[in-house]
Write an enzyme that holds these catalytic residues in place. Sequence first.
Site, PDB file in Angstrom:
ATOM      1  N   CYS A 296     -24.980 -28.106  41.332  1.00  0.00           N
ATOM      2  CA  CYS A 296     -25.262 -27.036  42.293  1.00  0.00           C
ATOM      3  C   CYS A 296     -26.762 -26.941  42.569  1.00  0.00           C
ATOM      4  CB  CYS A 296     -24.742 -25.708  41.768  1.00  0.00           C
ATOM      5  SG  CYS A 296     -25.165 -25.362  40.051  1.00  0.00           S
TER       6      CYS A 296
ATOM      7  N   HIS B 229     -27.937 -18.687  41.175  1.00  0.00           N
ATOM      8  CA  HIS B 229     -29.257 -19.127  40.733  1.00  0.00           C
ATOM      9  C   HIS B 229     -30.279 -18.735  41.797  1.00  0.00           C
ATOM     10  CE1 HIS B 229     -27.325 -21.754  37.821  1.00  0.00           C
ATOM     11  NE2 HIS B 229     -26.763 -22.492  38.735  1.00  0.00           N
TER      12      HIS B 229
HETATM   13  N1  LIG Z   1     -19.408 -23.636  37.485  1.00  0.00           N
HETATM   14  C1  LIG Z   1     -20.508 -24.061  38.026  1.00  0.00           C
HETATM   15  O1  LIG Z   1     -21.414 -23.282  38.212  1.00  0.00           O
HETATM   16  C2  LIG Z   1     -20.681 -25.505  38.429  1.00  0.00           C
HETATM   17  C3  LIG Z   1     -21.465 -25.815  39.525  1.00  0.00           C
HETATM   18  C4  LIG Z   1     -21.608 -27.137  39.929  1.00  0.00           C
HETATM   19  C5  LIG Z   1     -21.020 -28.135  39.187  1.00  0.00           C
HETATM   20  N2  LIG Z   1     -20.268 -27.828  38.097  1.00  0.00           N
HETATM   21  C6  LIG Z   1     -19.674 -28.950  37.370  1.00  0.00           C
HETATM   22  O2  LIG Z   1     -18.316 -29.024  37.717  1.00  0.00           O
HETATM   23  C7  LIG Z   1     -17.572 -29.476  36.594  1.00  0.00           C
HETATM   24  C8  LIG Z   1     -16.481 -28.468  36.318  1.00  0.00           C
HETATM   25  O3  LIG Z   1     -17.085 -27.235  35.984  1.00  0.00           O
HETATM   26  P1  LIG Z   1     -16.325 -25.853  36.124  1.00  0.00           P
HETATM   27  O4  LIG Z   1     -17.357 -24.787  36.109  1.00  0.00           O
HETATM   28  O5  LIG Z   1     -15.376 -25.892  37.256  1.00  0.00           O
HETATM   29  O6  LIG Z   1     -15.540 -25.828  34.769  1.00  0.00           O
HETATM   30  P2  LIG Z   1     -14.329 -24.875  34.371  1.00  0.00           P
HETATM   31  O7  LIG Z   1     -14.347 -24.786  32.909  1.00  0.00           O
HETATM   32  O8  LIG Z   1     -14.316 -23.640  35.189  1.00  0.00           O
HETATM   33  O9  LIG Z   1     -13.057 -25.723  34.839  1.00  0.00           O
HETATM   34  C9  LIG Z   1     -12.717 -26.923  34.248  1.00  0.00           C
HETATM   35  C10 LIG Z   1     -11.198 -27.051  34.279  1.00  0.00           C
HETATM   36  O10 LIG Z   1     -10.833 -28.284  33.728  1.00  0.00           O
HETATM   37  C11 LIG Z   1      -9.781 -28.095  32.822  1.00  0.00           C
HETATM   38  N3  LIG Z   1      -9.802 -29.170  31.835  1.00  0.00           N
HETATM   39  C12 LIG Z   1     -10.349 -29.198  30.604  1.00  0.00           C
HETATM   40  N4  LIG Z   1     -10.129 -30.393  30.015  1.00  0.00           N
HETATM   41  C13 LIG Z   1      -9.434 -31.122  30.899  1.00  0.00           C
HETATM   42  C14 LIG Z   1      -8.887 -32.423  30.876  1.00  0.00           C
HETATM   43  N5  LIG Z   1      -9.039 -33.220  29.797  1.00  0.00           N
HETATM   44  N6  LIG Z   1      -8.213 -32.852  31.969  1.00  0.00           N
HETATM   45  C15 LIG Z   1      -8.069 -32.065  33.037  1.00  0.00           C
HETATM   46  N7  LIG Z   1      -8.537 -30.798  33.109  1.00  0.00           N
HETATM   47  C16 LIG Z   1      -9.208 -30.352  32.048  1.00  0.00           C
HETATM   48  C17 LIG Z   1     -10.019 -26.750  32.244  1.00  0.00           C
HETATM   49  O11 LIG Z   1      -8.830 -26.183  31.751  1.00  0.00           O
HETATM   50  C18 LIG Z   1     -10.516 -26.004  33.455  1.00  0.00           C
HETATM   51  O12 LIG Z   1      -9.475 -25.450  34.185  1.00  0.00           O
HETATM   52  C19 LIG Z   1     -18.582 -29.702  35.490  1.00  0.00           C
HETATM   53  O13 LIG Z   1     -19.035 -31.022  35.525  1.00  0.00           O
HETATM   54  C20 LIG Z   1     -19.702 -28.782  35.877  1.00  0.00           C
HETATM   55  O14 LIG Z   1     -20.933 -29.166  35.316  1.00  0.00           O
HETATM   56  C21 LIG Z   1     -20.057 -26.532  37.744  1.00  0.00           C
END
Ligand SMILES: NC(=O)c1ccc[n+]([C@@H]2O[C@H](COP(=O)([O-])OP(=O)(O)OC[C@H]3O[C@@H](n4cnc5c(N)ncnc54)[C@H](O)[C@@H]3O)[C@@H](O)[C@H]2O)c1
Lengths: 337, 337, 337, 337
Positions: C140, C220
Site C-alpha cells: 500500500c 497511513h
Molecule cells: N491490510 C493491509 O493493510 C495491506 C495492505 C497492502 C498489502 N497487504 C498485503 O496483502 C496480503 C494480505 O494481507 P491482509 O491484510 O489481507 O491479511 P488478512 O490477514 O486480512 O487476510 C489474509 C487471509 O488469508 C487467509 N489465509 C491464511 N493462511 C492461508 C493459507 N495458507 N491459504 C489461504 N488463505 C490463507 C486468512 O485466513 C485470511 O483470511 C499480505 O501480503 C499483506 O502484506 C495488506
Amino acid sequence: MLKVGVNGYGTIGKRVADAVCAQPDMELVGVAKTRPNFEAETAVRNGYSLYAALPERVDQFDDAGVPLAGVVDDLVAESDVVVDTTPSGIGAQNRELYERHDTPAIFQGGEDADIADVSFNARANYDEATGAQFVRTVSCNTTGLSRLLAPLDETYGVKKARVTLVRRGGDPGQTGRGPINDILPDPVTLPSHHGPDVQTIFPELNIDTLGLKVPATLMHTHSVNVTLESTPAAEEVRDLLAGESRLFFVPKHAGIDGAGKLKEFAMDAGRPRGDLWENCIWEESIAVQDDDLYLFQAIHQESDVIPENIDAVRAITGSASKEESIALTNESLGVGL
Amino acid sequence: MLKVGVNGYGTIGKRVADAVCAQPDMELVGVAKTRPNFEAETAVRNGYSLYAALPERVDQFDDAGVPLAGVVDDLVAESDVVVDTTPSGIGAQNRELYERHDTPAIFQGGEDADIADVSFNARANYDEATGAQFVRTVSCNTTGLSRLLAPLDETYGVKKARVTLVRRGGDPGQTGRGPINDILPDPVTLPSHHGPDVQTIFPELNIDTLGLKVPATLMHTHSVNVTLESTPAAEEVRDLLAGESRLFFVPKHAGIDGAGKLKEFAMDAGRPRGDLWENCIWEESIAVQDDDLYLFQAIHQESDVIPENIDAVRAITGSASKEESIALTNESLGVGL
Amino acid sequence: MLKVGVNGYGTIGKRVADAVCAQPDMELVGVAKTRPNFEAETAVRNGYSLYAALPERVDQFDDAGVPLAGVVDDLVAESDVVVDTTPSGIGAQNRELYERHDTPAIFQGGEDADIADVSFNARANYDEATGAQFVRTVSCNTTGLSRLLAPLDETYGVKKARVTLVRRGGDPGQTGRGPINDILPDPVTLPSHHGPDVQTIFPELNIDTLGLKVPATLMHTHSVNVTLESTPAAEEVRDLLAGESRLFFVPKHAGIDGAGKLKEFAMDAGRPRGDLWENCIWEESIAVQDDDLYLFQAIHQESDVIPENIDAVRAITGSASKEESIALTNESLGVGL
Amino acid sequence: MLKVGVNGYGTIGKRVADAVCAQPDMELVGVAKTRPNFEAETAVRNGYSLYAALPERVDQFDDAGVPLAGVVDDLVAESDVVVDTTPSGIGAQNRELYERHDTPAIFQGGEDADIADVSFNARANYDEATGAQFVRTVSCNTTGLSRLLAPLDETYGVKKARVTLVRRGGDPGQTGRGPINDILPDPVTLPSHHGPDVQTIFPELNIDTLGLKVPATLMHTHSVNVTLESTPAAEEVRDLLAGESRLFFVPKHAGIDGAGKLKEFAMDAGRPRGDLWENCIWEESIAVQDDDLYLFQAIHQESDVIPENIDAVRAITGSASKEESIALTNESLGVGL
Ligand SMILES: NC(=O)c1ccc[n+]([C@@H]2O[C@H](COP(=O)([O-])OP(=O)(O)OC[C@H]3O[C@@H](n4cnc5c(N)ncnc54)[C@H](O)[C@@H]3O)[C@@H](O)[C@H]2O)c1
Ligand SMILES: NC(=O)c1ccc[n+]([C@@H]2O[C@H](COP(=O)([O-])OP(=O)(O)OC[C@H]3O[C@@H](n4cnc5c(N)ncnc54)[C@H](O)[C@@H]3O)[C@@H](O)[C@H]2O)c1
Ligand SMILES: NC(=O)c1ccc[n+]([C@@H]2O[C@H](COP(=O)([O-])OP(=O)(O)OC[C@H]3O[C@@H](n4cnc5c(N)ncnc54)[C@H](O)[C@@H]3O)[C@@H](O)[C@H]2O)c1
Ligand SMILES: NC(=O)c1ccc[n+]([C@@H]2O[C@H](COP(=O)([O-])OP(=O)(O)OC[C@H]3O[C@@H](n4cnc5c(N)ncnc54)[C@H](O)[C@@H]3O)[C@@H](O)[C@H]2O)c1
C-alpha cells in the site's frame, strides 16, 4: 533483618525491590533477571545485586558488561523469602526451585490460585498466610476489590457485589498490546473469572464481575455496585471508607477527571514513578440508592500490589502482626496522599 | 541569590519552580496561580508561597483553605526575574505588568516571537539574552531542534534541514484533547511555522518543517533530515552528538522502542515526574547517505525547556557565563542519563 | 472472460474478489479461506464459491454449515489467474502450488520482492508484467509513492525523494495490535526498507524513507519531500498531479482534517466499505521551496492496491493495454471522487 | 406520501435523509445545512434539495458554487413533518420555527426531554406519539436500552436494572474530542442521567446507570445487569431476545471480539456506511445467575436511532400502526443481519 530475594525484575519486580529496600526490617539480597536490558542497567545503578535467572544466559550479561552476583539458585539460597515476580505461568515453573531450597515464596496474581496454600490480601486475610510455604498476592484488580469489600462486608454485610472492570489494554511500555480503537468485552462470557478470584479471599462473598479492555494504559477503572444488607447513607459509607489506610479519595473540586490527572497528582506529590498504591475512589461518585451502593475507583495496576507483597513477606515469616505490618509498610513507603 | 518568581503554575510552571529550588544561586519567591486545584495543593505541600494570579479570585483560595502570600503584583515586586509560564497568549497580556515593575521576564514558546527582544536556546545563543528586558525560551520542539542543529551547523555546515514533527495530541492530563484515532496534518499548509521559529534562533538556517498530530500523549517524535555541507561518516556524527550534554542517546539493544519505555527508563532512574530534559536520539537511527543525515529523536514536551528556562534566568541577569550556567544547571538537576 | 481465483479472503482478498466481480471482462471462480469465520459467511452471502485453503480443515466448514465448492487445488485448476492475498510469507509457500498448475499468480506486497519476476504498479511499469508467470503488486505504501513519483519524475526529474511514513498501527479489526499510546520509530534503523521497495518499481530513483507507527487504524499518512531537477511553481505541480486518475485532492475549505473525515466523505459518497482507492493529497499542502516539493498524502492501506491488482490481472495475461486497463478498472470501480 | 424535511445535515441528519428516501411512503423535501462543507457536496451529489439553515449565510453557499433550493423556512413550509437533527440545544431554539408553521417535528436525544410531549422508542411506546406536535427520539444509548428492556420487562418483570455505559469519546470524524489515553468517569456523580432518560420511556422502571468515556470512536458498549422478577434460564432469555427484530446476536465462534470487527462485518454485508441499526448483543455473554441477568451489547451511536426516527414520522402523523411501521422500516432499510 529478613533477607528478601526478588525473582523477575519487570513492572512488579522492580517496585517490590525498591519497596523492600525502604523497609527497616528487610534487606534486599538481590534480583534475578533474564536479559541485560535497560532495566538491568537501572538495577545496577541502584546497587542491586543481579542474578542470572537463566544460567545459560550468563554470557549475555558478560557481553553487555553487566556484572552478575550469581545465578538464581544462589539468590534463592541466600534469601529467607523470595518474591516471585516473573510473568504469568513462569511462577508455577519456579515453584520446584523454591521447594528444593525449602524457601518460602510469594507468587503474583498472574499465577493460578492453586499455586499457593493461600491467596493473600493484607486487609482481608493477613493471618491466613502465617507459616505458609507459598502465598499468592492476588492480582491488581482483586487487590483493589478486596480492600473495598472488606470494610463494607464487615460493617454492612454484602448481599451481592456486581462490578464492571474497565481494564487498560497494556502497561505504558507494552507497545505490542492493543486495542488501538475499540472497546472489547474480555472475556466475552459472563460472569468473568475476576469474581472467583475475589472469592479466593472472601469464599462466602456473592460477587459477579464483567470485564472489558480499552485503549488506555494508565490505570484500570472499576464501576462498582454493591447491594448491602443494610442501607447506610452515602455519608456513612464515605466516613467508613475514609478510615481505610489504602483507600484514597479523589477530592471533589480538585479537577481530577481521570487517570491522567491522578498520575500527575502522584508525580507532583513526589511519588516514585508516579505510583498510586491506594485505590483511588472518586469521593463524589459514592452514592446509595435504596440498598445499592455505587462508586467509581481507579486502580494503578503497576503498583497497588506492592504494599501487599511487603506485608506478605512479614505474614509468611510471622515476623509481625497484621496491624504492625500494615502500619510499617504504609509508613516506610508513604502510603496515604 | 537570584530571587525568581514563577507566574503560572501548570505543566511548565511547576517544573520551573522545582528546578529553581534545586539551584544553589537561586531562591524561589513563590508561584502565582489562578485556581486552587490539586496543583495548588501540591505547591503548598512543597512549601511554595502562593500568590493569586487573579486578585478577584482571592476568595476562592480562602474558601478552599489554601493560604495565599499575596497577589501576583506582590510576587513580581519581590522578584529579580519572573518566569512567565502562563498559557499561550496570556504572557503577552502580562508583559505590561513586568514593565510596570521594571522586572526582567522570561516568556515561553507559546508566545509570539515579538513578545521579547530575544528568543533563547542556551546551547545556541545564550549571550544574546544578556541584559535583555524580555527573553522568550523557545518551544519544546524548537528547543529540541536547536540543540541538535547547533553542533551540526558549527561542525559540518547545514545546507538544508527538513524535519517532520510527529506531535503528541495533548499532555497526559489534557483529557479534552484529541484526536482519538487519526493522524492529522497540522498545520495542513506547508512548510509549517516551526521552521521560522527555529530561525528566531538561527536566522541564516535553511530549514523546512512539516507537522502532524497523533493520538499519543508522552512525547513528540522528530523524523530528521539534514543535508550537510560536508559528508562525515555516521560514526563521526555520533561522536559529535555524544559530546553534547543535553543530547541523550537511546542505547542500542536496550529494548527501548518508543516514548513509553523511555519514560519508564527515566522513572526507573529516579527522575522527578519521569522527566526527560534531554533530546532522546535513537543511536541506531543515525545514518548518513551521501550528504544527507537522518535520525529520530523523541522530545519530552513537558520538560525539555526546563534547563533552558533556568539558563535564561542567569543569561538575562548576566550572573553567569554560558558554560558556567549550563554546567551548573546540568549538575543541579542531574541532566545526563 | 478471464477466470480469476482469489486465494486468501481477508482484508485485501475480499476487496479483490468484489472488484473482480465488477469487471466486465472477468469472472470470479471463487475464493479460498482457511476458517469458517464471519468473513466466510459474507462470502457465501455474496454468492462466492468457497474453497478450503487447508484441505485438512474441510470438516470445520462442514461443522459450521458453510458449503464448500472444493479445495484450493480445485480453485487454482479452474482459474486462468490467481490473486494470492494470503498473509505475508504464506504467498511464498503457495508459489509451488501455482507452478504445479502452471497458473500465473499475483502476490501482494507482504511477500519479498524476489517471489516474482516483476514488482508491479499500473501507473509506473504496467508493461513489464506482460507474460510473466509471477507478479507482485507492491505494498500500500509503495503503491501510494509510485503513483506520486511517476509523474513527478517524468515531468521534472526527481533528484532525491525523502519520505516519512507515519503508519497506522493496525487495521480497524486488528484488536491485538498496538501501540495504544506511543509513537514508535519502526524500523529504528535508517533509512527504512520502504525506499528499496519503491526501487523495485523505479530502480534508478534516489529515495530515502523513514517509518513510524502510531495508534491509529484508518490510514497511513506520508510526509513527502521531493527535491526536483527543475523548479516548477506549486500550481504547476498541482495541475500535473490533478491530471492523474488515481490521485485525489482533498479540497481546500472542505473541512477534512484527517483520515476520519476522509473516510466519512468516502462513505457519504457511497463507496463500498468507505474505501479510498486513490492517494488522498491535501491540496493546500502542496508547496515548493526552491527545488524542494512538499506535500501530505493519506493512503488507505486496505484498498489502494485493489485497482492495481485488477490491472495486474490484465497485464499478466496481456489481455489489455495499460491505458485500456486503467480506464476500465477506474470506470468499473468508480475511481475518482 | 409523507413529505419529510430534515433540518441539520450531520451524522444523524444525513442518515435520516437517506432512510427517508428508502421509504415507499415518504418523500424527502430536502435538507437544511449551515455551511457548504464536504457534506453539502454529497447532499448535492445525492440530488437532495439544499436549504440554508442560516439565511445570512446564503452567500457562502453561492461562493462555494453549491446551489440552494431556499432557506430553512421554505423547507419547513413544504414539509408535513420535520426531523430536527441539529446539535444539542439548537433543536430547542428551532421549536418556535416549527410552531410558527404548525408543522410537527421530531427532535433528537441531545435535547432535554421537556422539548417534546413524548420521548419515543418504537418498540416501547410507539402509540404515545400519535397526534403529538413534538416528539423526541431518545438518544442512542437510551434507544439501545429501551429495545432490550421492553421485552425483558414484559416477559419477566424487571426488579432493577444496573448498567455501566462505556461510551466512545467521539464519532470517527470528531478529531477535536478526547481523551487520548484515559478512562473517564463521566459524569463522576452517580447514578448518571442516563437512567432518568430511560425513565422517559419506562416511567416505572427501576434503573441505575453509570457512565464512562474512553478513547474509542466506533461504538458504545453496555455492561448490563438486570435483576428479574422471575428466574428464566439463559437459553430462554436468548430465545426471547432472538425474537426481537432490532436486536442482533453476535454469533459465537464468529471471531467478532469488538466494534472493529462488528463494523467490518456490517461493511462486508454491504451496509451503507457500515451502519449497525441493531443493538449488537454478544450471544455468548448472556448469562443468568440466580435472578441476575448479565450481557454485553454494543451500540452504534451514529445509526441505531435512524429506524426510530423513521417510525416516529409515521407515529406522529398516525399514518401507520406500530407493527406496520416497524415492519416497513425494517424491510426498506434492511434491518436484520
Ligand atoms: N491490510 C493491509 O493493510 C495491506 C495492505 C497492502 C498489502 N497487504 C498485503 O496483502 C496480503 C494480505 O494481507 P491482509 O491484510 O489481507 O491479511 P488478512 O490477514 O486480512 O487476510 C489474509 C487471509 O488469508 C487467509 N489465509 C491464511 N493462511 C492461508 C493459507 N495458507 N491459504 C489461504 N488463505 C490463507 C486468512 O485466513 C485470511 O483470511 C499480505 O501480503 C499483506 O502484506 C495488506
Ligand atoms: N503489570 C501489571 O499490571 C500487573 C499487576 C499485578 C500483578 N501482575 C502480575 O505480576 C507478575 C509479573 O508481571 P509483570 O507485569 O511485572 O511482568 P513483566 O513482564 O513486566 O516482568 C517480568 C520479569 O520477569 C522476567 N522473567 C521472565 N522469565 C523469567 C524467568 N524464568 N525467571 C526470572 N525472571 C523471568 C522478565 O524478563 C521480566 O523482567 C505476573 O504474574 C502478573 O500477572 C502484573
Ligand atoms: N505543555 C507543553 O507541552 C509545553 C511545552 C513547551 C512550552 N509550553 C509553553 O509553556 C506555556 C505554558 O504551558 P503549560 O503547558 O504549562 O500550560 P498549563 O495550562 O499546564 O499551565 C498554565 C498555568 O497558568 C495558569 N494561568 C492561566 N491564566 C493565568 C494568568 N492570567 N495568570 C497566571 N497564571 C495563569 C493556569 O491556571 C495554569 O496553571 C505556554 O506558552 C506553552 O505554549 C508548553
Ligand atoms: N452522533 C451521535 O452519536 C448521536 C447519536 C444519537 C443522537 N444524537 C443527537 O442527534 C443530534 C444531532 O447530532 P449529530 O451528531 O448528528 O450532530 P452533527 O454535529 O454531526 O450534525 C449537526 C448538523 O446540524 C448543523 N447545524 C448546526 N446548527 C444548525 C442550525 N441552527 N440549523 C440547522 N442545522 C444546524 C450542523 O452544521 C451539522 O451539519 C443531537 O441532538 C445529538 O445529541 C447524536
